[in-house]
Scaffold this motif. Structure first.
Motif, PDB file in Angstrom:
ATOM      1  N   ALA A  26       0.837  -1.213   0.000  1.00  0.00           N
ATOM      2  CA  ALA A  26       0.000   0.000   0.000  1.00  0.00           C
ATOM      3  C   ALA A  26       0.868   1.258   0.000  1.00  0.00           C
ATOM      4  O   ALA A  26       0.432   2.328  -0.421  1.00  0.00           O
ATOM      5  CB  ALA A  26      -0.940  -0.005   1.207  1.00  0.00           C
ATOM      6  N   ALA A  27       2.091   1.109   0.484  1.00  0.00           N
ATOM      7  CA  ALA A  27       3.025   2.238   0.441  1.00  0.00           C
ATOM      8  C   ALA A  27       3.630   2.402  -0.954  1.00  0.00           C
ATOM      9  O   ALA A  27       4.305   3.391  -1.226  1.00  0.00           O
ATOM     10  CB  ALA A  27       4.129   2.041   1.481  1.00  0.00           C
ATOM     11  N   GLY A  28       3.410   1.435  -1.833  1.00  0.00           N
ATOM     12  CA  GLY A  28       3.885   1.562  -3.213  1.00  0.00           C
ATOM     13  C   GLY A  28       5.148   0.775  -3.503  1.00  0.00           C
ATOM     14  O   GLY A  28       5.890   1.109  -4.422  1.00  0.00           O
ATOM     15  N   HIS A  77       3.296   1.674  -8.953  1.00  0.00           N
ATOM     16  CA  HIS A  77       2.206   1.512  -7.981  1.00  0.00           C
ATOM     17  C   HIS A  77       0.922   2.112  -8.538  1.00  0.00           C
ATOM     18  O   HIS A  77       0.955   3.028  -9.365  1.00  0.00           O
ATOM     19  CB  HIS A  77       2.564   2.144  -6.636  1.00  0.00           C
ATOM     20  CG  HIS A  77       2.832   3.612  -6.704  1.00  0.00           C
ATOM     21  ND1 HIS A  77       4.103   4.146  -6.600  1.00  0.00           N
ATOM     22  CD2 HIS A  77       2.000   4.657  -6.878  1.00  0.00           C
ATOM     23  CE1 HIS A  77       4.033   5.455  -6.715  1.00  0.00           C
ATOM     24  NE2 HIS A  77       2.774   5.789  -6.892  1.00  0.00           N
ATOM     25  N   THR A 101      -0.197   5.105  -3.469  1.00  0.00           N
ATOM     26  CA  THR A 101       0.836   5.048  -2.428  1.00  0.00           C
ATOM     27  C   THR A 101       0.441   5.892  -1.215  1.00  0.00           C
ATOM     28  O   THR A 101      -0.149   6.958  -1.358  1.00  0.00           O
ATOM     29  CB  THR A 101       2.202   5.528  -2.962  1.00  0.00           C
ATOM     30  OG1 THR A 101       3.112   5.620  -1.849  1.00  0.00           O
ATOM     31  CG2 THR A 101       2.126   6.881  -3.650  1.00  0.00           C
ATOM     32  N   LEU A 102       0.817   5.380  -0.062  1.00  0.00           N
ATOM     33  CA  LEU A 102       0.607   6.136   1.187  1.00  0.00           C
ATOM     34  C   LEU A 102       1.692   7.186   1.395  1.00  0.00           C
ATOM     35  O   LEU A 102       1.590   8.010   2.295  1.00  0.00           O
ATOM     36  CB  LEU A 102       0.653   5.172   2.384  1.00  0.00           C
ATOM     37  CG  LEU A 102      -0.472   4.149   2.517  1.00  0.00           C
ATOM     38  CD1 LEU A 102      -0.056   3.043   3.486  1.00  0.00           C
ATOM     39  CD2 LEU A 102      -1.751   4.815   3.008  1.00  0.00           C
ATOM     40  N   LEU A 103       2.729   7.138   0.563  1.00  0.00           N
ATOM     41  CA  LEU A 103       3.936   7.914   0.864  1.00  0.00           C
ATOM     42  C   LEU A 103       4.034   9.236   0.107  1.00  0.00           C
ATOM     43  O   LEU A 103       5.122   9.748  -0.093  1.00  0.00           O
ATOM     44  CB  LEU A 103       5.180   7.056   0.578  1.00  0.00           C
ATOM     45  CG  LEU A 103       5.300   5.778   1.406  1.00  0.00           C
ATOM     46  CD1 LEU A 103       6.561   5.005   1.038  1.00  0.00           C
ATOM     47  CD2 LEU A 103       5.318   6.098   2.898  1.00  0.00           C
ATOM     48  N   ASP A 104       2.911   9.770  -0.303  1.00  0.00           N
ATOM     49  CA  ASP A 104       2.937  11.068  -0.969  1.00  0.00           C
ATOM     50  C   ASP A 104       2.067  12.050  -0.187  1.00  0.00           C
ATOM     51  O   ASP A 104       0.869  12.174  -0.436  1.00  0.00           O
ATOM     52  CB  ASP A 104       2.423  10.928  -2.408  1.00  0.00           C
ATOM     53  CG  ASP A 104       2.530  12.236  -3.173  1.00  0.00           C
ATOM     54  OD1 ASP A 104       3.008  13.234  -2.587  1.00  0.00           O
ATOM     55  OD2 ASP A 104       2.118  12.268  -4.350  1.00  0.00           O
ATOM     56  N   PRO A 105       2.657  12.768   0.758  1.00  0.00           N
ATOM     57  CA  PRO A 105       1.869  13.661   1.621  1.00  0.00           C
ATOM     58  C   PRO A 105       1.109  14.750   0.849  1.00  0.00           C
ATOM     59  O   PRO A 105       0.141  15.296   1.374  1.00  0.00           O
ATOM     60  CB  PRO A 105       2.911  14.270   2.550  1.00  0.00           C
ATOM     61  CG  PRO A 105       4.056  13.317   2.517  1.00  0.00           C
ATOM     62  CD  PRO A 105       4.065  12.731   1.137  1.00  0.00           C
ATOM     63  N   GLU A 106       1.558  15.019  -0.366  1.00  0.00           N
ATOM     64  CA  GLU A 106       0.824  16.028  -1.157  1.00  0.00           C
ATOM     65  C   GLU A 106      -0.498  15.456  -1.668  1.00  0.00           C
ATOM     66  O   GLU A 106      -1.402  16.203  -2.037  1.00  0.00           O
ATOM     67  CB  GLU A 106       1.665  16.501  -2.354  1.00  0.00           C
ATOM     68  CG  GLU A 106       3.067  16.971  -2.001  1.00  0.00           C
ATOM     69  CD  GLU A 106       3.064  18.069  -0.947  1.00  0.00           C
ATOM     70  OE1 GLU A 106       2.228  18.977  -1.048  1.00  0.00           O
ATOM     71  OE2 GLU A 106       3.888  17.977  -0.003  1.00  0.00           O
ATOM     72  N   ASN A 107      -0.572  14.156  -1.726  1.00  0.00           N
ATOM     73  CA  ASN A 107      -1.801  13.495  -2.191  1.00  0.00           C
ATOM     74  C   ASN A 107      -2.213  12.409  -1.197  1.00  0.00           C
ATOM     75  O   ASN A 107      -2.078  11.226  -1.465  1.00  0.00           O
ATOM     76  CB  ASN A 107      -1.571  12.864  -3.571  1.00  0.00           C
ATOM     77  CG  ASN A 107      -1.262  13.901  -4.619  1.00  0.00           C
ATOM     78  OD1 ASN A 107      -2.117  14.701  -4.978  1.00  0.00           O
ATOM     79  ND2 ASN A 107      -0.024  13.912  -5.078  1.00  0.00           N
ATOM     80  N   PRO A 108      -2.693  12.842  -0.025  1.00  0.00           N
ATOM     81  CA  PRO A 108      -3.012  11.845   1.003  1.00  0.00           C
ATOM     82  C   PRO A 108      -4.186  10.958   0.595  1.00  0.00           C
ATOM     83  O   PRO A 108      -5.112  11.410  -0.085  1.00  0.00           O
ATOM     84  CB  PRO A 108      -3.365  12.687   2.231  1.00  0.00           C
ATOM     85  CG  PRO A 108      -3.722  14.037   1.690  1.00  0.00           C
ATOM     86  CD  PRO A 108      -2.948  14.217   0.420  1.00  0.00           C
ATOM     87  N   ILE A 109      -4.111   9.695   0.998  1.00  0.00           N
ATOM     88  CA  ILE A 109      -5.204   8.769   0.709  1.00  0.00           C
ATOM     89  C   ILE A 109      -5.587   8.025   1.989  1.00  0.00           C
ATOM     90  O   ILE A 109      -4.771   7.886   2.901  1.00  0.00           O
ATOM     91  CB  ILE A 109      -4.812   7.729  -0.373  1.00  0.00           C
ATOM     92  CG1 ILE A 109      -3.518   7.001   0.012  1.00  0.00           C
ATOM     93  CG2 ILE A 109      -4.668   8.387  -1.739  1.00  0.00           C
ATOM     94  CD1 ILE A 109      -3.188   5.807  -0.875  1.00  0.00           C
ATOM     95  N   THR A 110      -6.806   7.562   2.033  1.00  0.00           N
ATOM     96  CA  THR A 110      -7.253   6.712   3.132  1.00  0.00           C
ATOM     97  C   THR A 110      -7.487   5.319   2.567  1.00  0.00           C
ATOM     98  O   THR A 110      -8.236   5.155   1.609  1.00  0.00           O
ATOM     99  CB  THR A 110      -8.538   7.276   3.765  1.00  0.00           C
ATOM    100  OG1 THR A 110      -8.201   8.465   4.490  1.00  0.00           O
ATOM    101  CG2 THR A 110      -9.159   6.285   4.741  1.00  0.00           C
ATOM    102  N   VAL A 111      -6.812   4.332   3.158  1.00  0.00           N
ATOM    103  CA  VAL A 111      -6.882   2.948   2.680  1.00  0.00           C
ATOM    104  C   VAL A 111      -7.581   2.099   3.741  1.00  0.00           C
ATOM    105  O   VAL A 111      -7.245   2.192   4.918  1.00  0.00           O
ATOM    106  CB  VAL A 111      -5.452   2.399   2.425  1.00  0.00           C
ATOM    107  CG1 VAL A 111      -5.492   0.938   2.012  1.00  0.00           C
ATOM    108  CG2 VAL A 111      -4.743   3.235   1.364  1.00  0.00           C
TER     109      VAL A 111
END
Lengths: 312, 391
Positions: B72-74, B197, B200-210
């Motif tokens: 999920a982190a890519g 991917h 990814t969870l690792l892009d703070p500019e594009n936060p996602i909820t998984v």
């Protein structure tokens, strides 16, 4: 390092309003405070539980950072994977955006932390992942309907250890998870409450700054499970510390420090009396249980003092 | 394509295949007979032959959980397990598929407890057959290696994005040295491709909820999209297998057909037992008995029309299951095929064999072929039999 209230309130809110926590919930307050300190470059993982459920009902999310939930007992393992992926992607030059550091925060309630998730937590701490794990300890399985946990204090009424005509609530003392985490010899372990905001912010800051894992155990009064007036959650945090029921302390690289020592320890009874879960203890015939609780609190406090003195 | 002929155990072969994909992260916990695969991988890392970050977790539940977090982190991610280890992963096995994470898994098939038994059968992966993974089976170390290369391409295809397991029989394949052809590292990696991917969870500019709470209003739609992704798998498997065949000279499809062209009678089987069956089929062929073998490579998604087409018009079909379905109607392979053959007048019958590593010997195959001949001649088959059991 230490922040003041003005600075904190000027920071970007990373947990939005509109989530579905109960009136008087102190848990959402814990999340908000932690996120104000942690900032945007953070990935958060939540174990199944109240705080996960109320913040992520699809198609809505209260999180303005990335958030992942997978299951109940595996939040620490899940964040182990995220944190390791970060290190590996960074090493291989494959991060979506280059950055030196990100914060990895995992959380669970006392069910997801003390009980079903303790193996996953213990493994992640031992492996030394760079993560801050915090437990919002509301002393029972609130999300599923207030069942007893190993964090439930002696004498408390819960739906699986109810006060009846023969039994008087939980028959065992709570597990001391904080000390179990200290025994993992990780760089930082602390106890906190959301009432002591400055102390909490400093502990989050320290926990995120250390190289390796950190663990915070945060008391979270629950108006539904503890049966109290929704206005007094924070007051109960304050009194839990003043009565030594929930001492504020931290253990940095094995060295204990008590952050707040009450000048005169408040008796436990008034604290218990405000909570419906202890109502039956005030019935005639249960005086010995009240005494037992007071003795336990005092004995634990003495032990803690000795741990601090020994280190000093 | 220049390929190196090497002698490797199945575990080593899959360790090499996975290493050639250059995964970012591996998370695993030891269980017999998977152990040697992760030992080999740990050696690659210790010797600098692989830069994979290994998470040496405290249980298989955490192995799958960490794999999900990593994917999920890519990150390109794998794990490996067997038997009880897979059973302990269970809950998270479903989550990996639901989150559409193309994790690859080495699945060294072993019996489930109890009683505890470390030897081969397929009850472990078969128990997880409805969890949403792609299941590829292998007959020998070569096929385990080849599936171990192709699994990445299939799982990571943007139309698919589902986890894949490479099944190979515990001990029989995992621990016996076999000759196989291995691709050069560069060719293998070029074939698999650099990881992309889907989120990814690792892009703070594009936060996602998984993994949010998903209730009566949306959960069903999410399952519908997961089902739709599964439908894309067969086309991708065929395309990837064709490309692989063009590169290596080793061709793969959903199944392998052995002497099927004119076969009046067919055995259907998975895994290493196919080799034994082929030998006995050769003997019967010399005697003029028109028997063939259909070896299933892709069990999930189950290639319904393909298999129904291959079995249409045969006089008798024996389906062999190396796992039992307690309280069901035969083993899982039989249940699938009987359903796929609905409406056709082909006599089908089922054997449960080889549980807990019970040797699958030549005599058992003879029994099957003799029974096939009787059924082809008009005898009513016994629907479900146990093969190779003590009398």
């Amino acid at each position: 390092m230490a922040v003041n209230l003005k600075q904190l309130t000027q920071r970007e809110e990373l947990l939005t309003g509109g989530h579905r926590a109960c009136a008087g919930c102190t848990g959402s307050n814990i999340l908000r405070q932690i996120m104000l300190t942690a900032g945007k470059d953070t990935v958060v993982g939540g174990a199944t539980g109240c705080m996960e459920v109320v913040t992520t009902i699809f198609p809505y999310t209260a999180w303005r950072t990335s958030f992942i939930h997978t299951a109940f007992e595996n939040c620490a393992a899940t964040i182990s994977g995220v944190e390791t992926a970060f290190r590996s992607l960074k090493k291989h030059g494959d991060l979506p955006r280059e950055r030196e550091k990100m914060n990895f925060i995992a959380f669970g309630g006392d069910g997801g932390t003390y009980d079903i998730g303790i193996q996953s937590l213990s493994g992640a701490m031992e492996r030394g992942h760079n993560m801050l794990y915090f437990c919002y300890d509301n002393e029972a399985y609130m999300n599923t309907g207030i069942q007893r946990s190993s964090a439930t204090p002696f004498g408390a009424h819960t739906s699986t250890a109810p006060a009846g005509t023969v039994k008087q609530g939980k028959e065992q003392n709570r597990k001391d998870l904080t000390k179990i985490m200290v025994a993992h010899n990780i760089p930082y372990v602390a106890q906190a409450t959301p009432f002591h905001w400055k102390d909490l912010a400093a502990k989050v800051e320290k926990g995120l700054a250390v190289d390796g894992p950190a663990f915070l155990n945060i008391l979270m009064p629950c108006p539904v499970g503890w049966h109290f007036d929704t206005a007094i959650g924070m007051q109960l945090c304050k009194e839990a510390v003043e009565s030594n029921f929930w001492p504020l302390f931290e253990v940095e690289n094995g060295i204990y420090k008590i952050n707040q020592k009450p000048k005169e320890r408040a008796p436990i009874e008034p604290w218990l009396k405000q909570q419906g879960r202890f109502k039956h203890l005030f019935r005639p015939g249960n005086e010995n249980m009240l005494e037992q609780i007071q003795q336990h609190v005092d004995a634990e406090w003495e032990k803690l003092l000795k741990l601090e003195t020994k280190d000093a | 394509m220049e390929q190196k002929l090497v002698a490797l155990s199945g575990n080593e072969a899959v360790a090499y295949a996975f290493k050639q994909a250059k995964p970012h992260v591996a998370a695993a916990f030891p269980i017999t007979p998977q152990t040697e695969m992760m030992h080999k991988y740990a050696e690659f890392v210790a010797n600098g032959e692989s830069t994979t970050e290994m998470i040496l977790v405290e249980s298989e539940h955490s192995a799958m959980s960490a794999a999900v977090g990593s994917a999920a982190a890519g990150a390109r991610t794998f794990t490996a397990t067997s038997s009880a280890g897979f059973a302990l992963m269970w809950e998270v096995v479903y989550i990996a598929a639901s989150l559409r994470l193309p994790i690859c898994m080495g699945m060294v098939n072993r019996a489930l407890s109890g009683n505890i038994n470390i030897h081969c059968d397929h009850s472990d992966s078969m128990g997880g057959r409805d969890a949403g993974w792609i299941h590829l089976f292998s007959e020998n170390a070569q096929e385990a290696y080849d599936n171990g290369i192709m699994a990445w391409r299939i799982a990571e295809h943007m139309d698919v994005r589902l986890p894949a397991m490479v099944n190979y029989d515990g001990f029989i394949i995992s621990h016996t040295a076999d000759a196989l052809k291995m691709l050069p590292d560069d060719a293998a990696y070029d074939f698999i491709g650099k990881y992309k991917h889907a989120y990814t969870l690792l892009d703070p500019e594009n936060p996602i909820t998984v993994g949010p709470l998903d209730l009566t209003d949306y959960y069903f739609e999410h399952k519908a999209s997961q089902l739709a992704a599964y439908d894309k798998v067969p086309g991708v498997v065929q395309k990837v297998s064709e490309e692989f065949g063009a590169m290596t000279g080793r061709t793969y499809d959903f199944c392998e057909e052995y002497k099927m062209d004119d076969a009046e009678m067919v055995m259907v089987i998975l895994g290493s037992s196919a080799g034994t069956a082929k030998d006995v089929i050769d003997e019967y062929r010399e005697k003029g008995v028109k028997v063939g073998l259909l070896k299933i490579r892709m069990f999930r998604p189950f290639p319904v029309e393909y298999i129904a087409g291959k079995l249409a018009g045969r006089k008798a079909v024996a389906i062999l299951d190396r796992s039992a379905v307690f309280g069901g109607q035969g083993g899982p392979v039989f249940i699938e095929i009987r359903s796929a053959m609905y409406g056709q007048q082909v006599p089908l019958f089922n054997y449960i064999y080889g549980l807990g590593g019970r040797d699958f010997d030549l005599h058992q195959v003879e029994t099957v072929i003799n029974d096939l001949q009787k059924v082809a001649a008009g005898e009513e088959p016994k629907q479900i039999s146990l093969l190779g059991i003590r009398s």
